[in-house]
Design an enzyme around this catalytic site. Structure first.
Site, PDB file in Angstrom:
ATOM      1  N   GLU A 208       0.825  -1.213   0.000  1.00  0.00           N
ATOM      2  CA  GLU A 208       0.000   0.000   0.000  1.00  0.00           C
ATOM      3  C   GLU A 208       0.862   1.268   0.000  1.00  0.00           C
ATOM      4  OE1 GLU A 208      -3.182  -0.084   2.807  1.00  0.00           O
ATOM      5  OE2 GLU A 208      -3.953  -1.953   1.976  1.00  0.00           O
ATOM      6  N   LYS A 339     -15.786  -1.651   2.753  1.00  0.00           N
ATOM      7  CA  LYS A 339     -15.083  -2.020   1.526  1.00  0.00           C
ATOM      8  C   LYS A 339     -16.112  -2.555   0.541  1.00  0.00           C
ATOM      9  CE  LYS A 339     -10.718  -3.595   3.684  1.00  0.00           C
ATOM     10  NZ  LYS A 339     -10.119  -4.777   4.350  1.00  0.00           N
TER      11      LYS A 339
HETATM   12  C1  2PG Z   1      -7.302  -3.965   5.494  1.00  0.00           C
HETATM   13  C2  2PG Z   1      -7.057  -3.881   3.997  1.00  0.00           C
HETATM   14  C3  2PG Z   1      -6.612  -2.534   3.544  1.00  0.00           C
HETATM   15  P1  2PG Z   1      -6.669  -6.023   2.571  1.00  0.00           P
HETATM   16  O1  2PG Z   1      -7.030  -4.981   6.126  1.00  0.00           O
HETATM   17  O2  2PG Z   1      -7.837  -3.041   6.079  1.00  0.00           O
HETATM   18  O3  2PG Z   1      -5.490  -2.075   4.270  1.00  0.00           O
HETATM   19  O4  2PG Z   1      -6.168  -4.887   3.581  1.00  0.00           O
HETATM   20  O5  2PG Z   1      -7.201  -5.318   1.367  1.00  0.00           O
HETATM   21  O6  2PG Z   1      -5.467  -6.879   2.293  1.00  0.00           O
HETATM   22  O7  2PG Z   1      -7.737  -6.784   3.286  1.00  0.00           O
HETATM   23 MG    MG Z   2      -8.104  -4.190   7.969  1.00  0.00          MG
END
Ligand code: 2PG
Ligand code: MG
Length: 446
Positions: A208, A339
């Site tokens: 990231e 998300k």
């Molecule tokens: C999280 C995300 C973004 P990932 O855990 O919050 O940082 O990671 O997309 O790998 O789940």
């Molecule tokens: Mg997370």
């Protein structure tokens, strides 16, 4: 271009995400000429309750190909939504869900369905000639979110260079989004200098865009970020505070959590006590996924024990309405990470934001560790007034795409731009700590 917003065609293809893994790209075209293109992101530290993306298996792209998901857009999802009014996002999403027919969208693939859902939302805004954030806002005034900016990475995002996944800067004292980004970038640079001074490589970046130096544990990362804030001429806590994503689901193993000195396994109570210790020593205001996705009782205890911190649920909720409701009833968290690809559709994601807001939880919209050059997430944050946003660090183009879009919106709004500021966190923290508004607390780093 006319304002006929009925869907004319849907095209999908196999694209790449920021880790070089395949993902679904989709374009929706409307009869009146409006168009929207979206490429969906993918996580690495995925929770088991997320909507299920479809991967091909086999040998292409190490099994991660998405040709089946792409084909499903062409043969099933596209034909089902053709002719629908793109401006009725809920109807498009409902039909896409119905065609899939499974709760986790695993038959056609949540990656295929979200790609169509997003491209549809973007096409509707284009067709109606409205900025995306205005259309999403539906009359509510736009709100620029408080950023959470990745400075030091570990866990699945940095080859396990450190146990916790993210240590982030939260520019609480900034008075605009532009100032918040400048402060975060300054802290990121200062942290790189501190890492280099320890003879650790500071030029290489994690998934990231954060630094990924090998560190013995979270304390070392917290010391670096606190010192970087001071080195930037900013005051820890008053100007820039720290958020931590423990990503504890990733740490669950036989007998407990692998947190602390390498190899140590501790139980939930010890994890909570460890985080409480960090919060006493460092200017932390938010802790994400302090415990695993099934540790419901632990979460309720953590929220009590960590009063004064924003306890933020990611894998716990997986942007799923029923899990969020369970968490609200259990008093498991103060805030929910949002998300879109954990949920699978734009309207499903919106329902989670609205439910959280009604229950008094804060919302933090978030990119994924495998993200794309798309910037729609910024418009979602502003239009839905999520108050907080997390998209990674201040470098790597898939990260800056979102910051740059937020900066553009702020410039466009000019004097009318409202920035969430520290209130985005303060309103949600049940027992604000004495230092939160007034200034720095003592820190063990120097
Ligand atoms: C999280 C995300 C973004 P990932 O855990 O919050 O940082 O990671 O997309 O790998 O789940
Ligand atoms: Mg997370």
């Amino acid at each position: 271009m006319s304002t006929d917003t009925r869907i004319e065609s849907v095209l999908a293809w196999e694209a790449l995400d920021s880790r070089g893994n395949p993902t679904v790209g989709t374009e929706v075209r409307l009869r009146g000429g409006g168009r929207g293109t979206a490429i969906v992101p993918a996580g690495a530290s995925t929770g088991s309750h997320e909507a299920r993306e479809l991967r091909d298996g086999g040998t292409r792209h190490g099994g991660r190909g998405v040709r089946r998901a792409v084909a499903n857009v062409g043969t099933e999802i596209g034909p089902a939504v053709r002719g629908l009014d793109a401006a009725d996002q809920a109807a498009v999403d409902r039909i896409a869900r119905e065609v899939d027919g499974t709760a986790d969208l695993g038959r056609l693939g949540a990656n295929a369905i979200l790609a169509v859902s997003l491209a549809n939302q973007l096409a509707a805004a284009d067709g109606l000639r409205e900025p995306l954030y205005r259309l999403l806002g539906d009359g509510a005034p736009p709100l620029l979110p408080m950023p959470m900016v990745n400075i030091v990475s570990g866990g699945a995002h940095a080859g396990w260079s450190m146990d916790v996944q993210d240590i982030l800067a939260v520019p609480l004292g900034a008075s605009s989004l532009a100032e918040a980004i400048e402060w975060a970038a300054r802290v990121r640079r200062a942290a790189a200098e501190l890492v280099a001074a320890r003879d650790l490589t500071a030029a290489l970046v994690a998934d990231e865009g954060g630094l990924g130096p090998p560190l013995p544990g979270a304390r070392a990362g917290l010391e670096i970020v606190t010192a970087a804030i001071e080195r930037s001429g900013l005051t820890p806590l008053a100007d820039v505070a720290i958020a931590v994503d423990v990503a504890a689901t990733q740490l669950v193993g036989p007998g407990g959590y692998r947190l602390g000195e390498r190899g140590t396994v501790i139980d939930s109570e010890r994890v909570i006590a460890t985080i409480a210790e960090w919060a006493r020593a460092f200017p932390i205001v938010s802790v994400e996924d302090p415990l695993g996705e099934e540790d419901w009782d632990g979460w309720t205890r953590a929220r009590d024990a960590l009063a004064g911190l924003q306890v933020l649920g990611d894998d716990l909720f997986a942007t799923d309405l029923s899990r969020l409701r369970r968490g609200i009833a259990a008093g498991a968290a103060d805030a929910v990470l949002v998300k879109p690809n954990q949920n699978g559709t734009v309207s499903g994601t919106k329902a989670v934001v609205e439910e959280a807001r009604q229950a008094g939880l804060a919302t933090v919209i978030s990119a994924r560790s495998g993200d794309t050059e798309d910037s729609w997430l910024a418009d979602f944050a502003v239009g839905w007034r999520t108050g907080q946003i997390k998209v990674g660090s201040t470098m790597r183009a898939e990260r800056t795409a979102k910051w740059n879009r937020l900066l553009q919106i702020e410039a466009e709004l000019g004097g009318a731009a409202e920035f969430a500021g520290r209130a985005a966190l303060e309103l949600r923290v049940r027992a604000p700590r004495a230092g939160l508004s007034r200034g720095p607390r003592s820190s063990s780093a120097g």
